[in-house]
Write an enzyme that holds these catalytic residues in place. Structure first.
Site, PDB file in Angstrom:
ATOM      1  N   LYS A 103       3.878  36.821 122.723  1.00 45.93           N
ATOM      2  CA  LYS A 103       3.791  37.675 123.912  1.00 45.93           C
ATOM      3  C   LYS A 103       5.082  37.527 124.697  1.00 45.93           C
ATOM      4  CE  LYS A 103       0.669  39.019 127.645  1.00 45.93           C
ATOM      5  NZ  LYS A 103      -0.759  39.086 128.010  1.00 45.93           N
TER       6      LYS A 103
ATOM      7  N   GLY B  58      -9.182  43.970 126.965  1.00 44.12           N
ATOM      8  CA  GLY B  58      -9.470  43.180 125.770  1.00 44.12           C
ATOM      9  C   GLY B  58      -8.332  42.976 124.795  1.00 44.12           C
ATOM     10  N   LYS B  59      -7.082  43.117 125.245  1.00 44.79           N
ATOM     11  CA  LYS B  59      -5.941  42.900 124.336  1.00 44.79           C
ATOM     12  C   LYS B  59      -5.934  41.493 123.758  1.00 44.79           C
ATOM     13  CE  LYS B  59      -2.576  43.727 127.132  1.00 44.79           C
ATOM     14  NZ  LYS B  59      -3.376  43.945 128.347  1.00 44.79           N
TER      15      LYS B  59
ATOM     16  N   SER C  45       1.809  36.929 132.979  1.00 46.61           N
ATOM     17  CA  SER C  45       1.610  36.547 134.376  1.00 46.61           C
ATOM     18  C   SER C  45       0.201  35.986 134.538  1.00 46.61           C
ATOM     19  CB  SER C  45       1.829  37.756 135.301  1.00 46.61           C
ATOM     20  OG  SER C  45       1.033  38.844 134.903  1.00 46.61           O
TER      21      SER C  45
ATOM     22  N   ASN D 248     -13.257  48.545 122.774  1.00 44.98           N
ATOM     23  CA  ASN D 248     -13.809  47.210 123.000  1.00 44.98           C
ATOM     24  C   ASN D 248     -15.082  47.290 123.844  1.00 44.98           C
ATOM     25  OD1 ASN D 248     -13.765  44.415 122.690  1.00 44.98           O
ATOM     26  ND2 ASN D 248     -12.622  44.104 124.581  1.00 44.98           N
ATOM     27  N   ASN D 249     -15.894  46.240 123.764  1.00 38.16           N
ATOM     28  CA  ASN D 249     -17.176  46.178 124.488  1.00 38.16           C
ATOM     29  C   ASN D 249     -18.079  47.361 124.139  1.00 38.16           C
ATOM     30  OD1 ASN D 249     -16.520  43.786 125.967  1.00 38.16           O
ATOM     31  ND2 ASN D 249     -15.201  45.026 127.275  1.00 38.16           N
TER      32      ASN D 249
ATOM     33  N   GLY E 243       0.954  42.947 124.222  1.00 39.49           N
ATOM     34  CA  GLY E 243       1.676  43.476 125.364  1.00 39.49           C
ATOM     35  C   GLY E 243       1.116  42.978 126.682  1.00 39.49           C
TER      36      GLY E 243
END
Length: 227
Positions: free
Chosen positions: A38, A15-16, A42, A179-180, A117
């Site tokens: 960033k 979740g970044k 990729s 997160n979540n 990151g």
């Protein structure tokens, strides 16, 4: 002088990008000149023959920044793999000098910059004559970090390993974000309690709905330091 914070994580797909978008959006909603950067991405997507940095596109769309997302990523690769492998596959050398120069340009454009990151904190960005690890970028840009973790079973181990690695490398941790997070899940609730106790850090939670994030504007502003 601009302010910045680096968003890292315990691994890939925790979740970044979502947290980065959330922070930028909340700052923008307050009329703050906030932006995103960033170093290496990729898994870029080909659209009409052009590669698109989807993570950056998501952040910019969510925060209503009408700019070309590719302008906020130094290196974009099609292969969905660790940046070092994607760079090798495309025969590209990743240079720290380009990352630093690009970041300087972003700093000149925005007052608050959220830097995302790649993968987890121990992520190889480039393997070659001058190897670059993610931690090298954090140090070079002189940034504090936020660690994004999943809330599920096993997160105590991965989160604390990330915390200890950052501390060993003299990186300042501003907070941990689970997160979540499900406030009705006993495992999630206990994970937060234990991580807070073990790390001695502030632990925030975010659910699947933006409204479920318990981070105030004051807290968000405190994440950012002069860069």
């Amino acid at each position: 002088m601009s302010k910045g914070v680096f968003i890292t994580a315990t691994g890939t797909d925790v979740g970044k990008t979502y947290i980065s978008a959330l922070l930028v959006k909340k700052l923008k909603q307050q009329g703050i000149n906030a932006g995103y950067y960033k170093a290496a991405l990729s898994g870029g997507v080909m659209i009409d023959g052009n590669i698109v940095a989807k993570d950056a596109e998501y952040v910019l769309k969510m925060s209503k920044i009408d700019k070309n997302p590719n302008d906020y990523v130094s290196y974009i690769f099609k292969l969905s793999a660790s940046p070092h492998l994607a760079a090798q596959f495309e025969n590209t050398e990743i240079l720290m000098s380009k990352i630093v120069n690009d970041f300087e340009g972003i700093k000149n454009e925005f007052d608050y910059v959220t830097i995302e990151g790649s993968g987890g904190i121990i992520c190889p960005i480039f393997i070659g004559e001058k190897p670059i690890m993610l931690i090298d970028i954090i140090k070079q840009l002189n940034l504090d970090i936020i660690i994004v973790s999943n809330s599920e079973l096993g997160t105590i181990n991965s989160t604390m390993l990330t915390v200890e690695y950052a501390k060993q490398n003299h990186i300042n941790i501003k907070a941990i974000i689970l997160n979540n997070f499900d406030s009705n899940n006993i495992i999630h609730i206990d994970n937060k309690r234990v991580i807070k106790e073990l790390s001695r850090l502030t632990v925030y939670t975010c659910g699947t709905n933006v409204k479920d994030c318990e981070i105030s504007l004051e807290d968000i502003l405190n994440f950012y330091t002069d860069v």
